[in-house]
Design a protein around this motif. Structure first.
Motif, PDB file in Angstrom:
ATOM      1  N   LYS A 174    -114.738  70.965 -41.498  1.00 47.40           N
ATOM      2  CA  LYS A 174    -114.975  70.025 -40.403  1.00 47.40           C
ATOM      3  C   LYS A 174    -116.420  70.143 -39.954  1.00 47.40           C
ATOM      4  CE  LYS A 174    -113.701  69.127 -35.576  1.00 47.40           C
ATOM      5  NZ  LYS A 174    -112.845  69.530 -34.428  1.00 47.40           N
ATOM      6  N   HIS A 175    -117.043  69.001 -39.749  1.00 48.04           N
ATOM      7  CA  HIS A 175    -118.392  68.984 -39.206  1.00 48.04           C
ATOM      8  C   HIS A 175    -118.327  69.121 -37.691  1.00 48.04           C
ATOM      9  CE1 HIS A 175    -122.146  66.520 -37.995  1.00 48.04           C
ATOM     10  NE2 HIS A 175    -122.483  67.783 -38.199  1.00 48.04           N
ATOM     11  N   ILE A 176    -119.021  70.126 -37.165  1.00 48.91           N
ATOM     12  CA  ILE A 176    -119.129  70.299 -35.719  1.00 48.91           C
ATOM     13  C   ILE A 176    -120.422  69.635 -35.271  1.00 48.91           C
ATOM     14  CG2 ILE A 176    -119.323  71.972 -33.834  1.00 48.91           C
ATOM     15  CD1 ILE A 176    -117.753  73.921 -35.548  1.00 48.91           C
ATOM     16  N   GLY A 177    -120.317  68.735 -34.302  1.00 47.32           N
ATOM     17  CA  GLY A 177    -121.447  67.887 -33.923  1.00 47.32           C
ATOM     18  C   GLY A 177    -122.531  68.573 -33.131  1.00 47.32           C
ATOM     19  N   VAL A 178    -123.040  69.663 -33.656  1.00 49.24           N
ATOM     20  CA  VAL A 178    -124.188  70.355 -33.066  1.00 49.24           C
ATOM     21  C   VAL A 178    -125.303  70.292 -34.101  1.00 49.24           C
ATOM     22  CG1 VAL A 178    -125.073  72.498 -32.109  1.00 49.24           C
ATOM     23  CG2 VAL A 178    -122.674  71.887 -31.774  1.00 49.24           C
ATOM     24  N   TYR A 179    -126.449  69.725 -33.721  1.00 44.94           N
ATOM     25  CA  TYR A 179    -127.533  69.520 -34.663  1.00 44.94           C
ATOM     26  C   TYR A 179    -128.792  70.243 -34.210  1.00 44.94           C
ATOM     27  CZ  TYR A 179    -124.726  65.333 -35.772  1.00 44.94           C
ATOM     28  OH  TYR A 179    -123.715  64.475 -36.083  1.00 44.94           O
ATOM     29  N   ALA A 180    -129.616  70.627 -35.179  1.00 43.86           N
ATOM     30  CA  ALA A 180    -130.972  71.092 -34.901  1.00 43.86           C
ATOM     31  C   ALA A 180    -131.911  70.194 -35.701  1.00 43.86           C
ATOM     32  CB  ALA A 180    -131.138  72.550 -35.312  1.00 43.86           C
ATOM     33  N   PHE A 181    -132.819  69.517 -35.009  1.00 44.53           N
ATOM     34  CA  PHE A 181    -133.723  68.559 -35.638  1.00 44.53           C
ATOM     35  C   PHE A 181    -135.165  69.048 -35.601  1.00 44.53           C
ATOM     36  CE2 PHE A 181    -130.532  66.188 -33.173  1.00 44.53           C
ATOM     37  CZ  PHE A 181    -130.027  65.278 -34.080  1.00 44.53           C
ATOM     38  N   ARG A 182    -135.927  68.705 -36.622  1.00 46.28           N
ATOM     39  CA  ARG A 182    -137.365  68.678 -36.442  1.00 46.28           C
ATOM     40  C   ARG A 182    -137.664  67.435 -35.604  1.00 46.28           C
ATOM     41  NH1 ARG A 182    -139.850  72.450 -39.226  1.00 46.28           N
ATOM     42  NH2 ARG A 182    -138.861  73.217 -41.128  1.00 46.28           N
ATOM     43  N   LYS A 183    -138.545  67.579 -34.632  1.00 45.61           N
ATOM     44  CA  LYS A 183    -138.806  66.453 -33.748  1.00 45.61           C
ATOM     45  C   LYS A 183    -139.260  65.219 -34.525  1.00 45.61           C
ATOM     46  CE  LYS A 183    -141.578  64.816 -29.849  1.00 45.61           C
ATOM     47  NZ  LYS A 183    -142.644  65.118 -28.864  1.00 45.61           N
ATOM     48  N   GLU A 184    -140.153  65.413 -35.510  1.00 50.88           N
ATOM     49  CA  GLU A 184    -140.660  64.253 -36.246  1.00 50.88           C
ATOM     50  C   GLU A 184    -139.553  63.551 -37.036  1.00 50.88           C
ATOM     51  OE1 GLU A 184    -142.192  67.891 -38.705  1.00 50.88           O
ATOM     52  OE2 GLU A 184    -141.732  67.388 -36.610  1.00 50.88           O
ATOM     53  N   ALA A 185    -138.580  64.327 -37.554  1.00 50.78           N
ATOM     54  CA  ALA A 185    -137.459  63.732 -38.281  1.00 50.78           C
ATOM     55  C   ALA A 185    -136.565  62.942 -37.326  1.00 50.78           C
ATOM     56  CB  ALA A 185    -136.650  64.812 -38.981  1.00 50.78           C
ATOM     57  N   LEU A 186    -136.378  63.463 -36.133  1.00 51.18           N
ATOM     58  CA  LEU A 186    -135.560  62.789 -35.134  1.00 51.18           C
ATOM     59  C   LEU A 186    -136.195  61.464 -34.720  1.00 51.18           C
ATOM     60  CD1 LEU A 186    -133.182  62.806 -33.160  1.00 51.18           C
ATOM     61  CD2 LEU A 186    -134.590  64.168 -31.602  1.00 51.18           C
ATOM     62  N   LEU A 187    -137.506  61.477 -34.483  1.00 54.83           N
ATOM     63  CA  LEU A 187    -138.187  60.241 -34.091  1.00 54.83           C
ATOM     64  C   LEU A 187    -138.161  59.223 -35.235  1.00 54.83           C
ATOM     65  CD1 LEU A 187    -141.242  61.630 -32.087  1.00 54.83           C
ATOM     66  CD2 LEU A 187    -139.037  60.820 -31.219  1.00 54.83           C
ATOM     67  N   LYS A 188    -138.290  59.722 -36.470  1.00 53.86           N
ATOM     68  CA  LYS A 188    -138.198  58.822 -37.631  1.00 53.86           C
ATOM     69  C   LYS A 188    -136.810  58.201 -37.714  1.00 53.86           C
ATOM     70  CE  LYS A 188    -138.528  58.740 -42.688  1.00 53.86           C
ATOM     71  NZ  LYS A 188    -138.786  59.538 -43.918  1.00 53.86           N
ATOM     72  N   PHE A 189    -135.783  59.026 -37.496  1.00 54.02           N
ATOM     73  CA  PHE A 189    -134.393  58.560 -37.541  1.00 54.02           C
ATOM     74  C   PHE A 189    -134.194  57.365 -36.617  1.00 54.02           C
ATOM     75  CE2 PHE A 189    -130.285  58.573 -35.393  1.00 54.02           C
ATOM     76  CZ  PHE A 189    -129.375  58.659 -36.423  1.00 54.02           C
ATOM     77  N   SER A 190    -134.748  57.440 -35.423  1.00 55.05           N
ATOM     78  CA  SER A 190    -134.511  56.397 -34.429  1.00 55.05           C
ATOM     79  C   SER A 190    -135.141  55.067 -34.806  1.00 55.05           C
ATOM     80  CB  SER A 190    -135.034  56.852 -33.064  1.00 55.05           C
ATOM     81  OG  SER A 190    -136.451  56.951 -33.064  1.00 55.05           O
TER      82      SER A 190
END
Length: 241
Positions: A174-190
């Motif tokens: 099961k995937h537990i919805g806790v994430y750790a992002f690189r900030k630049e990857a997160l901004l790119k995602f959006s």
């Protein structure tokens, strides 16, 4: 590295509207989650990101920090808006309805980026082995499969892998919805357009896979209670006691 935690918090959740403002002991669910994340001592700052004035006021009244955002389809999009002007390198996303997350899994997520010298990993997340096949079949439990190095291959609400061959044991996570992002990857995602797989499954991290980004999965033994239904809230109250 500057590491912060952000808790996306939406008031009108689909399955259990207002759940974050329900009482868990003498505090609300969202206040409990916030205070437990702060208490880990792992982060230079902790924020709640919400489009709800009710939740925003609740956090401020309990001495916390909150950021108002617009409406978003996913928690990651909400966090991206919240951290756009915040100085940080790594952003840990803790779900507002996961009040009992422990320190050790968060440490493991942070360690992924400390060891990623080439900075190839866009995000890291948690998985836990499912023991009951009824839980495997439950579409509310997002399943994940990985390669031999622990990188996510796919997430689904369906049963993956499908046990066509029954002579060997099949493991399910099961995937537990806790994430750790690189900030630049997160901004790119959006900034990335939602693609058919993410839309069909309604699982935001599929967007990263569809655009070729790496997701490192960390297995944990932590068993908490994600509050998705009124029944989950009752389980959480018993766990608190």
């Amino acid at each position: 590295m500057k590491i912060i935690a952000v808790i996306p918090a939406r008031y009108n959740s689909t399955r259990f509207p207002g759940k974050l403002m329900e009482k868990l002991g003498d505090k609300t669910v969202i206040a409990t989650t916030y205070q437990n994340v702060v208490a880990t001592g792992l982060f230079q700052d902790v924020f709640v990101a919400t489009d709800s004035e009710i939740i925003y006021d609740e956090i401020l009244q309990n001495g916390g920090k909150a950021v108002m955002t617009g409406e978003h389809e996913t928690g990651s999009d909400r966090i991206a808006e919240a951290v756009n002007n915040i100085d940080c390198d790594i952003v840990i996303n803790v779900q507002g309805d996961e009040p009992f997350l422990k320190t050790e899994p968060l440490k493991q997520l942070i360690q992924v980026f400390e060891e990623d010298r080439a900075q190839e990993i866009s995000l890291a997340s948690l998985k836990i082995q499912l023991q009951d096949y009824e839980d495997v079949q439950n579409p509310n439990n997002v399943k994940v499969i990985t390669d031999n190095n622990g990188y996510a291959l796919y997430f689904s609400r369906s049963v993956i892998p499908y046990p066509r061959e029954t002579s060997v044991p099949t493991l399910y996570y099961k995937h537990i919805g806790v994430y750790a992002f690189r900030k630049e990857a997160l901004l790119k995602f959006s900034q990335l357009e939602q693609k058919p797989l993410e839309i069909a499954e309604k699982i935001e991290c599929i967007r990263y896979l569809e655009y070729g980004m790496k997701i490192k999965m960390i297995e944990t033994q932590f068993v908490g209670v994600g509050i998705d239904t009124p029944e989950d809230l009752e389980k959480a109250k018993k766990l608190l006691k």
